[in-house]
Enzyme design. Structure first.
Site, PDB file in Angstrom:
ATOM      1  N   GLY A  85       0.809  -1.224   0.000  1.00  0.00           N
ATOM      2  CA  GLY A  85       0.000   0.000   0.000  1.00  0.00           C
ATOM      3  C   GLY A  85       0.839   1.269   0.000  1.00  0.00           C
ATOM      4  O   GLY A  85       0.378   2.319   0.421  1.00  0.00           O
ATOM      5  N   GLU A 120      16.616   0.529  -3.347  1.00  0.00           N
ATOM      6  CA  GLU A 120      16.532   0.448  -4.811  1.00  0.00           C
ATOM      7  C   GLU A 120      16.902   1.782  -5.420  1.00  0.00           C
ATOM      8  O   GLU A 120      16.738   2.813  -4.787  1.00  0.00           O
ATOM      9  CB  GLU A 120      15.066   0.168  -5.226  1.00  0.00           C
ATOM     10  CG  GLU A 120      14.694  -1.255  -5.228  1.00  0.00           C
ATOM     11  CD  GLU A 120      13.243  -1.482  -5.636  1.00  0.00           C
ATOM     12  OE1 GLU A 120      12.515  -0.517  -5.922  1.00  0.00           O
ATOM     13  OE2 GLU A 120      12.848  -2.644  -5.653  1.00  0.00           O
ATOM     14  N   HIS A 166       3.876   3.185 -15.105  1.00  0.00           N
ATOM     15  CA  HIS A 166       3.531   1.876 -14.548  1.00  0.00           C
ATOM     16  C   HIS A 166       2.998   1.033 -15.699  1.00  0.00           C
ATOM     17  O   HIS A 166       1.958   1.339 -16.258  1.00  0.00           O
ATOM     18  CB  HIS A 166       2.468   2.033 -13.453  1.00  0.00           C
ATOM     19  CG  HIS A 166       1.946   0.710 -12.936  1.00  0.00           C
ATOM     20  ND1 HIS A 166       2.155   0.278 -11.646  1.00  0.00           N
ATOM     21  CD2 HIS A 166       1.252  -0.277 -13.550  1.00  0.00           C
ATOM     22  CE1 HIS A 166       1.601  -0.920 -11.493  1.00  0.00           C
ATOM     23  NE2 HIS A 166       1.038  -1.278 -12.633  1.00  0.00           N
ATOM     24  N   LYS A 217      -4.812   3.038  -8.795  1.00  0.00           N
ATOM     25  CA  LYS A 217      -5.009   3.262 -10.225  1.00  0.00           C
ATOM     26  C   LYS A 217      -6.364   3.913 -10.476  1.00  0.00           C
ATOM     27  O   LYS A 217      -7.349   3.586  -9.807  1.00  0.00           O
ATOM     28  CB  LYS A 217      -4.918   1.931 -10.976  1.00  0.00           C
ATOM     29  CG  LYS A 217      -3.531   1.320 -10.854  1.00  0.00           C
ATOM     30  CD  LYS A 217      -3.520  -0.157 -11.213  1.00  0.00           C
ATOM     31  CE  LYS A 217      -2.166  -0.749 -10.856  1.00  0.00           C
ATOM     32  NZ  LYS A 217      -2.191  -2.224 -10.882  1.00  0.00           N
ATOM     33  N   ASN A 243       1.219  -9.670  -9.006  1.00  0.00           N
ATOM     34  CA  ASN A 243      -0.069  -9.944  -8.370  1.00  0.00           C
ATOM     35  C   ASN A 243      -0.558 -11.292  -8.851  1.00  0.00           C
ATOM     36  O   ASN A 243      -0.680 -11.532 -10.059  1.00  0.00           O
ATOM     37  CB  ASN A 243      -1.084  -8.856  -8.708  1.00  0.00           C
ATOM     38  CG  ASN A 243      -0.720  -7.547  -8.047  1.00  0.00           C
ATOM     39  OD1 ASN A 243      -0.284  -7.528  -6.897  1.00  0.00           O
ATOM     40  ND2 ASN A 243      -0.872  -6.456  -8.749  1.00  0.00           N
ATOM     41  N   ARG A 267      -3.366 -12.892  -9.012  1.00  0.00           N
ATOM     42  CA  ARG A 267      -4.843 -12.917  -9.053  1.00  0.00           C
ATOM     43  C   ARG A 267      -5.304 -12.142 -10.277  1.00  0.00           C
ATOM     44  O   ARG A 267      -4.499 -11.538 -10.983  1.00  0.00           O
ATOM     45  CB  ARG A 267      -5.382 -12.233  -7.801  1.00  0.00           C
ATOM     46  CG  ARG A 267      -4.820 -10.819  -7.676  1.00  0.00           C
ATOM     47  CD  ARG A 267      -5.480  -9.990  -6.627  1.00  0.00           C
ATOM     48  NE  ARG A 267      -4.704  -8.785  -6.347  1.00  0.00           N
ATOM     49  CZ  ARG A 267      -4.743  -7.668  -7.046  1.00  0.00           C
ATOM     50  NH1 ARG A 267      -5.505  -7.577  -8.114  1.00  0.00           N
ATOM     51  NH2 ARG A 267      -4.008  -6.621  -6.718  1.00  0.00           N
ATOM     52  N   VAL A 318      -8.389  -5.595 -11.206  1.00  0.00           N
ATOM     53  CA  VAL A 318      -9.531  -4.715 -11.507  1.00  0.00           C
ATOM     54  C   VAL A 318      -9.543  -4.339 -12.992  1.00  0.00           C
ATOM     55  O   VAL A 318     -10.580  -4.348 -13.645  1.00  0.00           O
ATOM     56  CB  VAL A 318      -9.454  -3.429 -10.644  1.00  0.00           C
ATOM     57  CG1 VAL A 318     -10.600  -2.485 -10.969  1.00  0.00           C
ATOM     58  CG2 VAL A 318      -9.447  -3.763  -9.157  1.00  0.00           C
TER      59      VAL A 318
END
Ligand code: ADP
Length: 450
Positions: A164, A200, A208, A237, A289, A291, A294
């Site tokens: 998050g 990093e 993105h 997003k 991710n 899964r 959206v």
């Protein structure tokens, strides 16, 4: 093929999965909280089971209740949607122990990708380009300083257990580093109970870009091109498109092939998304991710492939329905996330939708569980629908999007529709010329002049 699928989610995604299951001739069960008894997915499912009170932890996150609902109804598989239990490795393991199929990857693959350092290590091993930085957590400030000077400033200090967007601090020079390390450590400790951090290279103006993949779990995988999700607010997003206006055909197939090969080598099963920051022609892995996402419909629009059908096929052992060389990319698609929120302050606006009218016509898709008279419960996220528009090219897509936004009516609550009406007329958006900071900068500038 499965006889009966239980959908462990709510809102537009529960409806989305339900539609796919119906098309495949599979019986559907939905679970819901008391706050969602009137929801559209509950009305349309073959069976429904109330699993608890409104708070998610007592209902949509309650593993025992969901497993019990499977046993009562005889469901042989569970589709988790996105959010809630979709990336919960323990849930996947518990279902497996009950001989119920989790429509998603193995618990082990969820676990690897859920750990930021392990995910990055795995990505690198599989040949996916990663952001230069420390190999794992940094033990002390001296090591951090050595690595930062090696990769060059600016650098970003990130929490190993992060999520998050929390626990991240940028250090522009060596003088900033001790403070960045200390703040990131204390934020991470407070938020995640783990103060390990890693370093990093900080990318100044990246986009993105994410690649959609599906693996069959037996060494085969396909990629379905990329999505550009650079328009974000607080790492959420807002607008997504496929293809990315920034990539050329060579970059597109190069990154796609790298991802599908990696996923095949991993033996991954199901749909997944590999997320990158992209700057100056280079891709840098940030996370995967495990899964459905959206924004998956923009990929469906340009490929004509139903990703939920693929998820169900693969999970049931039926394999992928297409080979890579059969996948054709056609035209351009844009998705707008319509949230019940104030379009400037983004404060949630729950309440009753007094009038709901969705646009139609060629190239328009609306995924939503809302209807006139629907009461938006205050307990969950504020997404009330997604508008997905397809055109033969980006210009046609934008023309159609502008028209569709004009037709869309949601009365009774505030929504983000006015923001999209503004964005569709913006010159940078028209040119596809934006990075991950564009939207926040634009919102700050327009707030200052308003
Ligand atoms: P989280 O899991 O907390 O969301 P991510 O690693 O996915 O963290 O990063 C979230 C966001 O932070 C990215 O989408 C990007 O905007 C920013 N970010 C992360 N790493 C970098 C980096 N190396 N350089 C620039 N921005 C970054």
């Amino acid at each position: 093929m499965f006889q009966k699928i239980l959908i462990a989610n709510r809102g537009e995604i529960a409806l989305r999965v339900l539609r796919a299951a119906k098309e495949l001739g599979i019986q559907t069960v939905v679970v819901h909280s008391t706050a969602d008894a009137d929801a559209m997915h509950v009305r349309l499912a073959d069976e429904s089971v109330c699993i608890g009170p409104p708070p998610s932890r007592d209902s949509y996150l309650n593993i025992h209740q969901i497993v019990a609902a499977c046993e009562i109804t005889g469901a042989d598989a569970v589709h988790p949607g996105y959010g809630f239990l979709s990336e919960n490795a323990r849930f996947a393991d518990i279902l497996a122990a009950h001989k119920i199929t989790f429509i998603g990857p193995s618990g082990d693959h969820i676990r690897i990708m859920g750990d930021k350092i392990e995910a990055k290590r795995t990505a690198k091993r599989l040949g996916i380009p990663v952001v230069p930085g420390s190999e794992g957590a940094v033990s002390d400030d001296r090591e951090a300083y050595r690595i930062a000077t090696e990769i060059g400033f600016p650098v970003i200090v990130k929490a190993s257990a992060g999520g998050g967007g929390r626990g991240m601090k940028v250090a522009r020079s060596a003088e900033d580093l001790p403070v960045a390390l200390a703040t990131a450590r204390s934020e991470a400790g407070a938020a995640f109970g783990d103060d390990a951090v890693y370093i990093e290279k900080y990318l100044e103006k990246p986009r993105h870009i994410e690649v959609q993949i599906v693996g069959d779990g037996a060494g085969k995988a396909i990629h379905l091109g990329e999505r550009d999700c650079s328009l974000q607010r607080r790492h959420q997003k807002v607008w997504e498109e496929a293809n990315s206006p920034a990539l050329n055909a060579e970059e597109r197939s190069r990154i796609g092939e790298i991802c599908s090969k990696a996923i095949a080598d991993l033996g991954y099963s199901g749909a997944g998304t590999i997320e990158f920051l992209y700057e100056n022609g280079e891709f840098y892995f940030i996370e995967m991710n495990t899964r459905l996402q959206v924004e998956h419909p923009v990929t469906e629009a340009i490929t004509g492939i139903d990703l939920v059908h693929e998820q169900i096929r693969v999970a049931s052992g039926g394999g992928l329905s297409v080979r890579q060389d059969e996948i054709k990319f056609s035209g351009h698609a844009i998705e707008c996330r319509i949230n019940a929120e104030d379009p400037r302050t983004f404060t949630p606006s729950p309440g009753t939708i007094t009038h709901f009218h969705t646009p139609g016509g060629l190239g328009i898709r609306v995924d939503s569980g809302a209807y006139s008279g629907y009461r938006i419960p205050p307990y969950y996220d504020s997404l009330i629908g997604k508008l997905i528009v397809h055109g033969r090219n980006r210009v046609e897509c934008m023309m159609r999007l502008r028209r569709a936004l004009d037709e869309f009516v949601v009365d009774g609550v505030k929504t983000t529709l006015p923001l999209f009406r503004e964005l569709v007329g913006n010159i940078d958006i028209a040119n596809g010329d934006y990075d991950i900071h564009w939207l926040e900068k634009h919102l700050a500038e327009t707030a200052a002049t308003a």
